[in-house]
Motif scaffolding. Structure first.
Motif, PDB file in Angstrom:
ATOM      1  N   ILE A  87      42.551  40.690  41.138  1.00  0.00           N
ATOM      2  CA  ILE A  87      41.409  41.165  39.811  1.00  0.00           C
ATOM      3  C   ILE A  87      42.218  40.996  38.849  1.00  0.00           C
ATOM      4  N   ASN A  88      43.108  41.380  38.462  1.00  0.00           N
ATOM      5  CA  ASN A  88      44.034  41.541  37.189  1.00  0.00           C
ATOM      6  C   ASN A  88      44.435  40.072  36.712  1.00  0.00           C
ATOM      7  N   LEU A  89      44.958  39.298  37.615  1.00  0.00           N
ATOM      8  CA  LEU A  89      45.331  37.944  37.188  1.00  0.00           C
ATOM      9  C   LEU A  89      43.997  37.103  37.283  1.00  0.00           C
ATOM     10  N   ALA A  90      42.932  37.366  37.750  1.00  0.00           N
ATOM     11  CA  ALA A  90      41.666  36.557  37.586  1.00  0.00           C
ATOM     12  C   ALA A  90      41.468  36.906  36.265  1.00  0.00           C
ATOM     13  N   MET A  91      41.281  38.090  35.497  1.00  0.00           N
ATOM     14  CA  MET A  91      40.920  38.269  34.189  1.00  0.00           C
ATOM     15  C   MET A  91      41.789  37.712  33.573  1.00  0.00           C
ATOM     16  N   LEU A  92      43.153  37.615  33.738  1.00  0.00           N
ATOM     17  CA  LEU A  92      44.043  36.999  32.783  1.00  0.00           C
ATOM     18  C   LEU A  92      43.745  35.521  32.446  1.00  0.00           C
ATOM     19  N   LEU A  93      43.538  34.766  33.830  1.00  0.00           N
ATOM     20  CA  LEU A  93      43.445  33.643  33.623  1.00  0.00           C
ATOM     21  C   LEU A  93      41.999  33.069  32.862  1.00  0.00           C
ATOM     22  N   ALA A 113      41.656  31.049  38.529  1.00  0.00           N
ATOM     23  CA  ALA A 113      40.973  32.229  38.135  1.00  0.00           C
ATOM     24  C   ALA A 113      39.891  32.497  39.449  1.00  0.00           C
ATOM     25  N   VAL A 114      39.363  31.537  39.770  1.00  0.00           N
ATOM     26  CA  VAL A 114      38.172  31.390  41.272  1.00  0.00           C
ATOM     27  C   VAL A 114      39.101  31.905  42.330  1.00  0.00           C
ATOM     28  N   ILE A 115      40.342  31.376  42.318  1.00  0.00           N
ATOM     29  CA  ILE A 115      40.995  31.684  43.765  1.00  0.00           C
ATOM     30  C   ILE A 115      41.345  33.115  43.658  1.00  0.00           C
ATOM     31  N   MET A 116      41.983  33.522  42.356  1.00  0.00           N
ATOM     32  CA  MET A 116      42.065  35.046  42.446  1.00  0.00           C
ATOM     33  C   MET A 116      41.079  35.884  42.469  1.00  0.00           C
ATOM     34  N   CYS A 117      39.787  35.800  42.254  1.00  0.00           N
ATOM     35  CA  CYS A 117      38.675  36.433  42.247  1.00  0.00           C
ATOM     36  C   CYS A 117      38.442  36.786  43.790  1.00  0.00           C
ATOM     37  N   PHE A 118      38.352  35.738  44.310  1.00  0.00           N
ATOM     38  CA  PHE A 118      38.415  35.896  45.904  1.00  0.00           C
ATOM     39  C   PHE A 118      39.459  36.464  46.665  1.00  0.00           C
ATOM     40  N   ALA A 119      40.431  36.058  46.392  1.00  0.00           N
ATOM     41  CA  ALA A 119      41.631  36.611  47.094  1.00  0.00           C
ATOM     42  C   ALA A 119      41.659  38.244  46.646  1.00  0.00           C
ATOM     43  N   GLY A 120      41.438  38.531  45.467  1.00  0.00           N
ATOM     44  CA  GLY A 120      41.524  40.052  45.196  1.00  0.00           C
ATOM     45  C   GLY A 120      40.319  40.692  45.777  1.00  0.00           C
ATOM     46  N   ALA A 121      39.179  40.142  45.959  1.00  0.00           N
ATOM     47  CA  ALA A 121      38.025  40.637  46.465  1.00  0.00           C
ATOM     48  C   ALA A 121      38.321  41.025  48.045  1.00  0.00           C
ATOM     49  N   VAL A 122      38.824  39.709  48.646  1.00  0.00           N
ATOM     50  CA  VAL A 122      39.137  39.924  50.014  1.00  0.00           C
ATOM     51  C   VAL A 122      40.151  40.874  50.298  1.00  0.00           C
TER      52      VAL A 122
END
Length: 180
Positions: A87-93, A113-122
């Motif tokens: 989630i931190n990386l998604a926001m940074l991107l 950012a999309v990948i990090m949103c989903f990966a962080g959520a999973v």
């Protein structure tokens, strides 16, 4: 290019995704750092809260739970870390694609950012599932309940998924117009 220009030049979906990721990031930080994933109330420990890294009780003080020998707890911590970082990386991107001129219009950064949103959520979801499945058994026959950190992790992962969907739908082109 300033912050205002970057924000105004971004699509509505990117703006909403950024705001959602700020909220998800805040909830993720709270869930990651507090000792309120689960509560125990008994005669032995009085009132104790368990978190990713510490266990604190009213009458017994706090003890660290990093480096635990419980496999399920180590997995819970590992997936908590991956969810938190995702989630931190998604926001940074998203910030980079909106506010940094050389990243504006960068589809790869938006896809990251999309990948990090989903990966962080999973990863947060897996951490939540592990904790929910194992914690009551680990506690034993004492009154227990899930705490606000547990709930905030769930909210953070849901918000992260919504932000990821918004980035997929409205983030084509990387967050705004390319610099002239």
């Amino acid at each position: 290019m300033g912050v205002k220009d970057g924000f105004m030049g971004a699509s509505v979906m990117m703006k909403v995704a950024l705001i959602l990721l700020i909220v998800a990031n805040l909830f993720s930080w709270i869930a990651f750092t507090t000792t309120s994933w689960g509560y125990i109330d008994s005669n032995i420990v009085n009132f104790r809260g368990d978190g990713l890294w510490m266990r604190c009780g009213e009458s017994v003080g706090c003890s660290r739970s990093d480096g635990t020998r419980l496999d399920w707890y180590a997995a819970f911590q590992a997936f908590g870390i991956f969810g938190f970082v995702g989630i931190n990386l998604a926001m940074l991107l998203v910030v980079l694609t909106m506010f940094v001129g050389s990243c504006k219009g960068n589809a790869e950064a938006n896809m990251g950012a999309v990948i990090m949103c989903f990966a962080g959520a999973v990863c947060w979801l897996i951490a939540v599932i592990i904790f929910a499945a194992e914690w009551p058994d680990w506690v034993g026959n004492v009154p227990d309940k899930f705490g606000f950190s547990f709930a905030l992790a769930i909210i953070a992962l849901i918000i992260s998924v919504v932000a990821g969907i918004l980035l997929v739908v409205g983030g084509k082109g990387g967050g705004g117009t390319s610099p002239a």
